[in-house]
Design a protein around this motif. Structure first.
Motif, PDB file in Angstrom:
ATOM      1  N   HIS A   1       0.590 -14.902   7.438  1.00  0.00           N
ATOM      2  CA  HIS A   1       1.374 -13.861   6.764  1.00  0.00           C
ATOM      3  C   HIS A   1       0.683 -13.408   5.482  1.00  0.00           C
ATOM      4  CE1 HIS A   1       4.151 -16.208   9.231  1.00  0.00           C
ATOM      5  NE2 HIS A   1       4.907 -15.128   9.319  1.00  0.00           N
ATOM      6  N   PRO A   2      -0.107 -12.331   5.533  1.00  0.00           N
ATOM      7  CA  PRO A   2      -0.809 -11.897   4.318  1.00  0.00           C
ATOM      8  C   PRO A   2       0.028 -11.019   3.382  1.00  0.00           C
ATOM      9  CG  PRO A   2      -1.511 -10.549   6.176  1.00  0.00           C
ATOM     10  CD  PRO A   2      -0.514 -11.552   6.716  1.00  0.00           C
ATOM     11  N   GLY A   3       0.930 -10.207   3.914  1.00  0.00           N
ATOM     12  CA  GLY A   3       1.602  -9.173   3.117  1.00  0.00           C
ATOM     13  C   GLY A   3       2.439  -9.737   1.985  1.00  0.00           C
TER      14      GLY A   3
ATOM     15  N   ILE B   1       4.759  -4.951  -0.655  1.00  0.00           N
ATOM     16  CA  ILE B   1       4.091  -5.820   0.311  1.00  0.00           C
ATOM     17  C   ILE B   1       2.614  -5.404   0.385  1.00  0.00           C
ATOM     18  CG2 ILE B   1       4.631  -4.365   2.337  1.00  0.00           C
ATOM     19  CD1 ILE B   1       5.049  -7.022   3.913  1.00  0.00           C
ATOM     20  N   GLY B   2       1.723  -6.394   0.490  1.00  0.00           N
ATOM     21  CA  GLY B   2       0.297  -6.096   0.658  1.00  0.00           C
ATOM     22  C   GLY B   2      -0.409  -5.599  -0.585  1.00  0.00           C
ATOM     23  N   LYS B   3       0.216  -5.741  -1.760  1.00  0.00           N
ATOM     24  CA  LYS B   3      -0.328  -5.180  -3.008  1.00  0.00           C
ATOM     25  C   LYS B   3      -1.795  -5.622  -3.230  1.00  0.00           C
ATOM     26  CE  LYS B   3      -0.076  -3.579  -7.338  1.00  0.00           C
ATOM     27  NZ  LYS B   3       0.113  -2.181  -7.703  1.00  0.00           N
ATOM     28  N   GLY B   4      -2.624  -4.645  -3.527  1.00  0.00           N
ATOM     29  CA  GLY B   4      -4.022  -4.944  -3.853  1.00  0.00           C
ATOM     30  C   GLY B   4      -5.005  -4.577  -2.749  1.00  0.00           C
TER      31      GLY B   4
ATOM     32  N   GLU C   1      -0.808  -2.120   1.626  1.00  0.00           N
ATOM     33  CA  GLU C   1       0.251  -1.820   0.651  1.00  0.00           C
ATOM     34  C   GLU C   1       1.396  -1.019   1.276  1.00  0.00           C
ATOM     35  OE1 GLU C   1      -0.644  -0.179  -3.193  1.00  0.00           O
ATOM     36  OE2 GLU C   1      -1.986  -1.836  -3.667  1.00  0.00           O
ATOM     37  N   GLY C   2       2.593  -1.537   1.136  1.00  0.00           N
ATOM     38  CA  GLY C   2       3.791  -0.835   1.590  1.00  0.00           C
ATOM     39  C   GLY C   2       3.961  -0.812   3.103  1.00  0.00           C
ATOM     40  N   GLU C   3       3.114  -1.553   3.826  1.00  0.00           N
ATOM     41  CA  GLU C   3       3.161  -1.530   5.288  1.00  0.00           C
ATOM     42  C   GLU C   3       3.850  -2.777   5.839  1.00  0.00           C
ATOM     43  OE1 GLU C   3       2.344   0.814   7.337  1.00  0.00           O
ATOM     44  OE2 GLU C   3       1.551   2.158   5.790  1.00  0.00           O
TER      45      GLU C   3
END
Ligand SMILES: Cc1ncc(C[n+]2csc(CCOP(=O)(O)OP(=O)(O)O)c2C)c(N)n1
Ligand SMILES: [Mg+2]
Length: 276
Positions: free
Chosen positions: A33-35, A243-246, A251-253
């Motif tokens: 889970h990366p996000g 979610i997914g910042k950086g 990002e945002g997905e």
């Protein structure tokens, strides 16, 4: 008191390393889970660098602070943070999700590694955290208990039983940090099950509750300091994140909730993070 420039730089460095580690670990595992952990990196780095009293020297001290990752699927970030505290060996990180590794895909309690609770089945962490905080209070210890939770986890009824009892027992030594990224495993929160305004909800349950930008480490630090000063009730920080910042394509997905990046995606992510 505001954050010194040095402290801010250290928090940012730890958050950045967490993002790099998360991409490497989830990519090497081929699953995970990366996000979530990318989104939580800034507020958890603030906690781990400035507030959480946990290090290799006090690991077995019953009075040390506790941290529970109640949204356990985001544990790649936890393992990175524990390694940056010197508690988890750095060379263990890439064993993430491998057979026999202590760094399982959801946290397995391990006193040697500072993993304070087994989590993954959502809904339980705040109850256990409240129990730890109550025990510390009854013993007269100055232990502080921090629980990370999420908007998706806030759909679980047990969270609100824990919120009721933590307020009832006046657990000023308990703080929950809620990752509010507006998504959970099945998509957008408001479509799956709208939990509405969590600050208002925690406040209605008798908590000190604030909204904070979960990527603004100075604001998070201020909120954590304020929470420590509130001693008659527990505190909730509702941390707004992406979610997914950086990583631009995460990002945002919501789709990056629980998918590993492929080779080219991991390479691009690491390049964007300046770690290729
Ligand atoms: C009791 C329980 N029910 C369902 C699940 C399946 N599940 C895993 S993650 C998840 C979504 C959690 O939402 P959130 O933490 O907000 O996800 P993220 O923002 O990290 O995408 C769900 C429903 C679970 N782990 N535990
Ligand atoms: Mg979420």
């Amino acid at each position: 008191m505001s954050l010194s420039a040095d402290s801010k730089a250290r928090i940012e460095a730890v958050a950045h390393q967490t993002r790099v580690d998360v991409i490497r670990m989830v990519h090497a595992a081929g699953c995970g889970h990366p996000g979530g952990p990318l989104g939580m990196a800034d507020f958890l780095a603030t906690l781990f660098v400035e507030h959480l009293r946990l290090d290799p020297d006090n690991l077995h001290d019953p009075q040390r602070d506790r941290f529970i990752l109640s949204n356990g699927h985001t544990c790649a970030g936890l393992y990175s943070l524990l390694s940056q505290k010197g508690v988890v060996p750095r060379d263990m990180l890439l064993s993430f999700r491998k057979l026999g590794s202590p760094l399982q895909g959801h946290p397995h309690r391990n006193p040697e590694l500072g993993i304070d609770m087994s989590t993954g089945s959502l809904g339980n962490g705040l109850s256990v955290g409240a129990g730890m905080a109550l025990a510390a209070k009854m013993n007269g210890w100055d232990t502080r208990v921090y629980v990370a939770s999420s908007d998706g986890e806030s759909q679980e009824g047990q969270v609100w039983e824990a919120a009721t009892s933590a307020a009832h027992y006046g657990l000023g030594n308990l703080t929950v940090m809620v990752d509010f990224n507006n998504v959970q495993i099945d998509g957008e929160m408001r479509k799956v099950m709208n939990v509405r305004d969590l600050r208002e909800k925690y406040a209605a349950f008798g908590w000190h509750a604030v909204d904070v930008d979960g990527h603004d480490v100075e604001a998070v630090d201020q909120a954590l300091r304020a929470a420590r000063d509130v001693q008659d009730r527990p505190s909730a920080l509702i941390c707004a994140t992406k979610i997914g910042k950086g990583v631009s394509f995460m990002e945002g997905e919501p789709g990056w909730h629980g998918v590993a990046p492929k080779d080219d995606q991991a390479a691009q992510a690491l390049q964007e993070l300046g770690a290729a």
